[in-house]
Design a protein around this motif. Sequence first.
Motif, PDB file in Angstrom:
ATOM      1  N   ALA A 147     109.379  29.877  94.803  1.00  0.00           N
ATOM      2  CA  ALA A 147     109.231  30.516  93.499  1.00  0.00           C
ATOM      3  C   ALA A 147     108.022  29.944  92.783  1.00  0.00           C
ATOM      4  O   ALA A 147     107.566  28.835  93.078  1.00  0.00           O
ATOM      5  N   TYR A 148     107.497  30.714  91.850  1.00  0.00           N
ATOM      6  CA  TYR A 148     106.481  30.191  90.955  1.00  0.00           C
ATOM      7  C   TYR A 148     106.757  30.686  89.545  1.00  0.00           C
ATOM      8  O   TYR A 148     107.497  31.647  89.329  1.00  0.00           O
ATOM      9  N   MET A 149     106.150  30.016  88.574  1.00  0.00           N
ATOM     10  CA  MET A 149     106.387  30.294  87.164  1.00  0.00           C
ATOM     11  C   MET A 149     105.066  30.640  86.498  1.00  0.00           C
ATOM     12  O   MET A 149     104.088  29.889  86.610  1.00  0.00           O
ATOM     13  N   ALA A 150     105.008  31.804  85.838  1.00  0.00           N
ATOM     14  CA  ALA A 150     103.819  32.249  85.115  1.00  0.00           C
ATOM     15  C   ALA A 150     104.013  31.961  83.636  1.00  0.00           C
ATOM     16  O   ALA A 150     104.971  32.442  83.021  1.00  0.00           O
ATOM     17  N   VAL A 151     103.099  31.183  83.070  1.00  0.00           N
ATOM     18  CA  VAL A 151     103.234  30.696  81.696  1.00  0.00           C
ATOM     19  C   VAL A 151     102.019  31.116  80.879  1.00  0.00           C
ATOM     20  O   VAL A 151     100.874  30.924  81.333  1.00  0.00           O
ATOM     21  N   PRO A 152     102.203  31.698  79.675  1.00  0.00           N
ATOM     22  CA  PRO A 152     101.044  31.985  78.817  1.00  0.00           C
ATOM     23  C   PRO A 152     100.281  30.699  78.521  1.00  0.00           C
ATOM     24  O   PRO A 152     100.882  29.676  78.195  1.00  0.00           O
ATOM     25  N   MET A 153      98.967  30.748  78.641  1.00  0.00           N
ATOM     26  CA  MET A 153      98.172  29.537  78.453  1.00  0.00           C
ATOM     27  C   MET A 153      98.233  29.050  77.012  1.00  0.00           C
ATOM     28  O   MET A 153      98.102  29.837  76.065  1.00  0.00           O
ATOM     29  N   THR A 154      98.423  27.749  76.862  1.00  0.00           N
ATOM     30  CA  THR A 154      98.451  27.130  75.547  1.00  0.00           C
ATOM     31  C   THR A 154      97.163  27.421  74.801  1.00  0.00           C
ATOM     32  O   THR A 154      96.065  27.324  75.362  1.00  0.00           O
ATOM     33  N   GLY A 155      97.288  27.783  73.534  1.00  0.00           N
ATOM     34  CA  GLY A 155      96.124  28.108  72.727  1.00  0.00           C
ATOM     35  C   GLY A 155      95.851  29.583  72.622  1.00  0.00           C
ATOM     36  O   GLY A 155      95.076  30.022  71.767  1.00  0.00           O
ATOM     37  N   GLY A 156      96.504  30.374  73.481  1.00  0.00           N
ATOM     38  CA  GLY A 156      96.328  31.818  73.444  1.00  0.00           C
ATOM     39  C   GLY A 156      97.335  32.485  72.527  1.00  0.00           C
ATOM     40  O   GLY A 156      98.325  31.890  72.098  1.00  0.00           O
ATOM     41  N   LEU A 157      97.119  33.767  72.245  1.00  0.00           N
ATOM     42  CA  LEU A 157      97.981  34.507  71.325  1.00  0.00           C
ATOM     43  C   LEU A 157      99.397  34.640  71.860  1.00  0.00           C
ATOM     44  O   LEU A 157     100.369  34.513  71.099  1.00  0.00           O
ATOM     45  N   LEU A 158      99.549  34.898  73.165  1.00  0.00           N
ATOM     46  CA  LEU A 158     100.887  35.069  73.721  1.00  0.00           C
ATOM     47  C   LEU A 158     101.719  33.798  73.569  1.00  0.00           C
ATOM     48  O   LEU A 158     102.894  33.851  73.206  1.00  0.00           O
ATOM     49  N   ALA A 159     101.119  32.649  73.853  1.00  0.00           N
ATOM     50  CA  ALA A 159     101.837  31.381  73.701  1.00  0.00           C
ATOM     51  C   ALA A 159     102.197  31.137  72.243  1.00  0.00           C
ATOM     52  O   ALA A 159     103.298  30.679  71.925  1.00  0.00           O
ATOM     53  N   ALA A 160     101.278  31.460  71.346  1.00  0.00           N
ATOM     54  CA  ALA A 160     101.507  31.215  69.924  1.00  0.00           C
ATOM     55  C   ALA A 160     102.611  32.100  69.351  1.00  0.00           C
ATOM     56  O   ALA A 160     103.287  31.715  68.383  1.00  0.00           O
ATOM     57  N   THR A 161     102.822  33.268  69.949  1.00  0.00           N
ATOM     58  CA  THR A 161     103.837  34.197  69.447  1.00  0.00           C
ATOM     59  C   THR A 161     105.134  34.134  70.247  1.00  0.00           C
ATOM     60  O   THR A 161     106.012  34.978  70.082  1.00  0.00           O
ATOM     61  N   GLY A 162     105.258  33.131  71.143  1.00  0.00           N
ATOM     62  CA  GLY A 162     106.521  32.914  71.837  1.00  0.00           C
ATOM     63  C   GLY A 162     106.781  33.828  73.012  1.00  0.00           C
ATOM     64  O   GLY A 162     107.943  34.025  73.401  1.00  0.00           O
ATOM     65  N   HIS A 163     105.735  34.396  73.624  1.00  0.00           N
ATOM     66  CA  HIS A 163     105.939  35.225  74.819  1.00  0.00           C
ATOM     67  C   HIS A 163     106.581  34.366  75.914  1.00  0.00           C
ATOM     68  O   HIS A 163     106.105  33.278  76.225  1.00  0.00           O
ATOM     69  N   LYS A 164     107.659  34.862  76.494  1.00  0.00           N
ATOM     70  CA  LYS A 164     108.412  34.061  77.459  1.00  0.00           C
ATOM     71  C   LYS A 164     107.696  33.945  78.796  1.00  0.00           C
ATOM     72  O   LYS A 164     107.030  34.878  79.256  1.00  0.00           O
ATOM     73  N   SER A 165     107.845  32.783  79.406  1.00  0.00           N
ATOM     74  CA  SER A 165     107.356  32.587  80.762  1.00  0.00           C
ATOM     75  C   SER A 165     108.211  33.416  81.722  1.00  0.00           C
ATOM     76  O   SER A 165     109.318  33.852  81.386  1.00  0.00           O
ATOM     77  N   VAL A 166     107.693  33.626  82.931  1.00  0.00           N
ATOM     78  CA  VAL A 166     108.384  34.440  83.932  1.00  0.00           C
ATOM     79  C   VAL A 166     108.480  33.656  85.234  1.00  0.00           C
ATOM     80  O   VAL A 166     107.508  33.036  85.667  1.00  0.00           O
ATOM     81  N   ILE A 167     109.672  33.666  85.844  1.00  0.00           N
ATOM     82  CA  ILE A 167     109.826  33.094  87.180  1.00  0.00           C
ATOM     83  C   ILE A 167     109.853  34.234  88.190  1.00  0.00           C
ATOM     84  O   ILE A 167     110.451  35.288  87.948  1.00  0.00           O
ATOM     85  N   GLU A 168     109.167  34.032  89.303  1.00  0.00           N
ATOM     86  CA  GLU A 168     109.198  34.997  90.393  1.00  0.00           C
ATOM     87  C   GLU A 168     109.750  34.302  91.622  1.00  0.00           C
ATOM     88  O   GLU A 168     109.091  33.447  92.218  1.00  0.00           O
ATOM     89  N   ASN A 169     110.988  34.633  91.979  1.00  0.00           N
ATOM     90  CA  ASN A 169     111.611  34.132  93.196  1.00  0.00           C
ATOM     91  C   ASN A 169     111.192  35.018  94.364  1.00  0.00           C
ATOM     92  O   ASN A 169     111.158  36.252  94.241  1.00  0.00           O
ATOM     93  N   ILE A 170     110.895  34.394  95.507  1.00  0.00           N
ATOM     94  CA  ILE A 170     110.303  35.136  96.623  1.00  0.00           C
ATOM     95  C   ILE A 170     110.959  34.750  97.953  1.00  0.00           C
ATOM     96  O   ILE A 170     111.290  33.572  98.165  1.00  0.00           O
ATOM     97  N   ARG A 171     111.122  35.743  98.806  1.00  0.00           N
ATOM     98  CA  ARG A 171     111.531  35.492 100.191  1.00  0.00           C
ATOM     99  C   ARG A 171     111.092  36.673 101.036  1.00  0.00           C
ATOM    100  O   ARG A 171     110.740  37.743 100.522  1.00  0.00           O
ATOM    101  N   MET A 172     111.093  36.483 102.333  1.00  0.00           N
ATOM    102  CA  MET A 172     110.744  37.539 103.278  1.00  0.00           C
ATOM    103  C   MET A 172     112.007  37.963 104.005  1.00  0.00           C
ATOM    104  O   MET A 172     112.748  37.116 104.519  1.00  0.00           O
ATOM    105  N   ASN A 173     112.292  39.274 104.037  1.00  0.00           N
ATOM    106  CA  ASN A 173     113.508  39.717 104.720  1.00  0.00           C
ATOM    107  C   ASN A 173     113.266  39.835 106.228  1.00  0.00           C
ATOM    108  O   ASN A 173     112.163  39.570 106.725  1.00  0.00           O
ATOM    109  N   SER A 174     114.296  40.222 106.947  1.00  0.00           N
ATOM    110  CA  SER A 174     114.228  40.251 108.415  1.00  0.00           C
ATOM    111  C   SER A 174     113.236  41.281 108.937  1.00  0.00           C
ATOM    112  O   SER A 174     112.815  41.212 110.096  1.00  0.00           O
TER     113      SER A 174
END
Length: 274
Positions: free
Chosen positions: A186-213
């Motif tokens: 998995a990885y986590m996408a976070v609004p960069m500190t100092g930007g408008l999204l971070a300042a207004t509380g935009h939530k980070s996103v986790i992306e869980n990943i796997r490969m099926n058969s």
Amino acid sequence: MSNPDSTGDVNSEVPTVARCYAVALGSDVSATLVTYGITFDLYTRGMFYGLPVGKQSSIQIRTADQASSHDLKLHVAHIEQGEGHVSVCAPLTQTPPNYRSPEGRALFGPPQVLACRIVVMPPVNKKIRWSDAEIQALKRAATAKCALCIIVFQGLSKDEKSLLNACFNSVFTVEPCEPDEPFVSAYMAVPMTGGLLAATGHKSVIENIRMNSEGVIERQCQPCVSPEKLTREIYRLRESGRSLQEIGEELGFDKSTISRRLSALPYHLRRHCM
């Protein structure tokens, strides 16, 4: 002209100024997986890490190298639907272009059709750093005749990342994190500190990943409060109304440990659960 932040298809018109976003990848994050995930969400939901940008029926991906181009072509074939189209373009040479130079930037050219463009930059040369002027020139070249452009950077230094907020509409940093069951990474996408999204509380996103058969990438994306699985579970239980004592008993930790985990969250998150 349609609202550029609506969730409808926005490929039918060109905005006066193209929207351009940046993604800065951590050293252990796969650019191929990130690019696939961005493409999938733009094409099917019109979302970019929780930000509504409108469904993109035509997407052009310019990869960093020939190997990743081959992998992406295999995977994006699973997401094309109806009359939409996703194209993948690789550098013509084994050596990635130098996009800092005018000659390298000239290789972009305009999209063959009005498209959303995703550009994956080659890993940064540690001895040569991006300047503000070079990033601005790259942005101008990449956004030519595009309604929406996303540039994915690899291996930027802290100083280089600090330049991005001034150049792009919004910037996300992407780092590995603990996956949820039953996913393997998995990885986590976070609004960069100092930007408008971070300042207004935009939530980070986790992306869980796997490969099926069958070799198809499976993803699970949702708002995320922490890269640590335990903290995410504590937050979920607290949001459901459980007391600190009850959470500690269920997870096998002292009440004070639960409190410390919640206290370490950003203010806009912890104020709802403390």
